[in-house]
Design a protein around this motif. Structure first.
Motif, PDB file in Angstrom:
ATOM      1  N   SER A 387       0.838  -1.204   0.000  1.00 20.91           N
ATOM      2  CA  SER A 387       0.000   0.000   0.000  1.00 20.91           C
ATOM      3  C   SER A 387       0.867   1.247   0.000  1.00 20.91           C
ATOM      4  O   SER A 387       0.508   2.273  -0.571  1.00 20.91           O
ATOM      5  N   GLN A 388       2.026   1.139   0.655  1.00 27.47           N
ATOM      6  CA  GLN A 388       3.059   2.171   0.547  1.00 27.47           C
ATOM      7  C   GLN A 388       4.407   1.508   0.761  1.00 27.47           C
ATOM      8  O   GLN A 388       4.537   0.611   1.579  1.00 27.47           O
ATOM      9  N   SER A 395       2.806   4.847  -3.239  1.00 30.25           N
ATOM     10  CA  SER A 395       1.643   4.788  -2.367  1.00 30.25           C
ATOM     11  C   SER A 395       0.433   4.557  -3.252  1.00 30.25           C
ATOM     12  O   SER A 395       0.336   5.134  -4.339  1.00 30.25           O
ATOM     13  N   GLN A 396      -0.490   3.713  -2.796  1.00 26.03           N
ATOM     14  CA  GLN A 396      -1.667   3.462  -3.621  1.00 26.03           C
ATOM     15  C   GLN A 396      -2.744   4.542  -3.424  1.00 26.03           C
ATOM     16  O   GLN A 396      -3.830   4.450  -3.992  1.00 26.03           O
ATOM     17  N   ASN A 397      -2.426   5.578  -2.666  1.00 22.27           N
ATOM     18  CA  ASN A 397      -3.372   6.650  -2.393  1.00 22.27           C
ATOM     19  C   ASN A 397      -3.311   7.711  -3.502  1.00 22.27           C
ATOM     20  O   ASN A 397      -2.330   8.434  -3.622  1.00 22.27           O
ATOM     21  N   ASP A 399      -4.770  10.466  -3.614  1.00 28.05           N
ATOM     22  CA  ASP A 399      -4.785  11.827  -3.066  1.00 28.05           C
ATOM     23  C   ASP A 399      -3.386  12.371  -2.831  1.00 28.05           C
ATOM     24  O   ASP A 399      -3.203  13.588  -2.691  1.00 28.05           O
ATOM     25  N   THR A 400      -2.392  11.488  -2.754  1.00 27.83           N
ATOM     26  CA  THR A 400      -1.004  11.935  -2.588  1.00 27.83           C
ATOM     27  C   THR A 400      -0.218  11.756  -3.881  1.00 27.83           C
ATOM     28  O   THR A 400       1.010  11.682  -3.865  1.00 27.83           O
ATOM     29  N   TYR A 402      -0.026   9.157  -5.632  1.00 29.64           N
ATOM     30  CA  TYR A 402       0.592   7.826  -5.589  1.00 29.64           C
ATOM     31  C   TYR A 402       2.031   7.867  -5.081  1.00 29.64           C
ATOM     32  O   TYR A 402       2.883   7.117  -5.528  1.00 29.64           O
ATOM     33  N   THR A 404       4.581   8.369  -1.401  1.00 28.88           N
ATOM     34  CA  THR A 404       4.675   8.437   0.054  1.00 28.88           C
ATOM     35  C   THR A 404       5.079   9.833   0.523  1.00 28.88           C
ATOM     36  O   THR A 404       4.999  10.138   1.704  1.00 28.88           O
TER      37      THR A 404
END
Length: 467
Positions: A387-388, A395-397, A399-400, A402, A404
């Motif tokens: 996930s990170q 990062s799989q987010n 909002d960032t 992708y 960290t």
């Protein structure tokens, strides 16, 4: 030894013997199905599980996407397809006996879609989910939606209390068990907190008693605790049987099932397990997850230890910090280091470690140019298996963006590549070889004399005797 009494685990009376999940391709449908067929709880690892072609050959997980996001989508689909196949194999082999669980790491890339995809694709064939490596708050909701029992993996009463209060109390009917994984003895990733000393192991008994007290406070007396990590001879745990302080208890085995005929790991890996000595398993923090983990101290880990030792603080310009006023050249690059560090840097360069790589902590590590090229390639090829990731800064987010937010850390390594390699016949020295700290018992346990490798059924029968 006292007789082993069956327990209700994931909706059925079974032997209180559970096969640990063990990450990439070290537990599959064949091993889990055999464990369930012998009357226990078999666990299919759904972390990048293998799928097979029409000839029964493993389908290589090759990534074609040009971007990490595209490769991440491929990773998820590989995980779903392989997980479904392995669960179906386990179900067929079990023949209706025992229980079939699946294991996922909450911090693996795409954990939620993989879990949902496997449960949908193998509907009705999975009895329970074990899940750790992080704080899996959504685990209970997902399990309840699929009418499957969930078994969170925790390493302290406090961690379970947080999970219960924040997320699990609304789905208590589907809590099938709580896995206490000893953070000093278990193989793979461990749940050591920042308040705990990795070099000062604690007795698991009072920690499990504390967990039971907390569970009882929540009305969970009927829910078993699954003791994982360091379990070898059951006779050593006999004082836990029928013990009101511990309550209902089962025992999870991760390392011993590696050395069975049904175990999917390569023969060379099995042979290596037979020769391990006490102290050959290292608790380390090189994993790109950021967690501590335990693995055989082979060349890979020794190289990572040495890489971190060839590390020095630096500044790019003079005058930024008066302590860093000594110029040193590494290849074509110049840095400013502390005066006392210059001699070490020059010595490393002289030994051939003449390529510098920056870390996110304002330090340099020195490696050879081939090592640097391999690190850069592995970082470039990242498919988001976590996930990170410290190693690649993925990062799989979204909002960032992708990321960290930190630079990629060359002190770590590509864990996906390493675990896939060793599981499919790659070098035992150059890849990560997870094992629990009790693995040295293979060399002294008479059950394995002359290199004997039992079937899963034979192993479980042996365990039940106390040996």
């Amino acid at each position: 030894m006292k007789a082993l009494n069956s327990l209700n685990i994931s909706g059925s009376e079974v032997l209180p013997l559970v096969e640990g999940g063990k990450g990439i391709s070290a537990t599959n449908g064949a091993s889990a199905g055999a464990w369930a067929a012998a009357g226990g709880v078999g666990t299919v690892s759904c972390v990048n599980a293998d799928n097979f072609d029409e000839n029964g050959e493993v389908i290589p997980q090759i990534y074609h996407g040009k971007t990490r996001i595209e490769r991440h989508a491929e990773l998820i689909q590989y995980g779903i397809d392989g997980g479904v196949r392995q669960v179906k194999d386990a179900h067929d082999i079990a023949g209706g006996k025992g229980r079939i669980h699946i294991n996922v790491l909450w911090e693996m890339g795409g954990a939620e879609p993989v879990l949902e995809g496997v449960l949908d694709g193998a509907k009705g064939l999975v009895h329970g989910i074990t899940c750790g490596a992080g704080m899996p708050y959504k685990l209970a909701e997902i399990a309840a939606n699929h009418k499957v029992y969930f078994h969170p993996i925790i390493s302290s009463a406090r961690a379970f209390g947080i999970l219960w209060k924040r997320a699990y109390k609304n789905y208590g009917e589907w809590l099938g068990g709580v896995v206490y994984e000893d953070p000093w003895l278990a193989g793979g990733h461990n749940g050591l907190s920042n308040a705990e000393d990795p070099f000062e192991p604690q007795d698991p008994y009072p920690r499990v008693v504390a967990l039971r007290k907390m569970m009882n406070k929540f009305g969970l007396e009927h829910v078993p605790i699954l003791m994982a990590g360091g379990v070898w001879y059951l006779r050593d745990w006999e004082h836990w049987f029928d013990n009101p302080e511990v309550g209902l208890v089962a025992f999870q085995y991760g390392t011993r099932p590696l050395l069975t005929k049904e175990s999917p790991i390569p023969q060379g890996w099995k042979d290596r397990l037979l020769s391990l000595g006490e102290g050959d398993v290292l608790l380390h923090r090189f994993s790109p997850t950021g967690f501590y983990s335990s693995a055989v101290r082979n060349k890979l880990l020794r190289d990572l230890e040495a890489r971190s030792e060839r590390q020095v603080e630096f500044r790019r310009k003079a005058g930024v910090d008066e302590a860093f006023n000594t110029e040193v050249a590494i290849g074509k690059k110049k840095y400013f280091v502390k005066e006392d560090d210059k001699a070490s840097v020059l010595e490393w360069v002289e030994k051939g470690f003449d390529t510098s790589m920056r870390t996110p902590d304002d330090t340099l590590i020195l490696v050879t140019e081939p090592e640097a090229a391999e690190i850069r390639k592995d970082q470039k090829d990242c498919m988001g298996c976590l996930s990170q990731c410290k190693f690649s800064n993925w990062s799989q987010n979204p909002d960032t963006n992708y990321s960290t937010g930190r630079g990629a850390d060359p002190r770590s390594f590509c864990i996906q590549k390493s675990l896939m390699n060793i599981a499919h016949g790659g070098s035992l020295e150059d890849n990560l070889m997870f094992a629990g700290h009790a693995a040295f018992n293979f060399a002294t346990d008479p059950f394995y004399s002359n290199g004997y490798i039992p079937t899963v059924k034979e192993l479980m029968e042996r365990i039940a005797t106390g040996d």
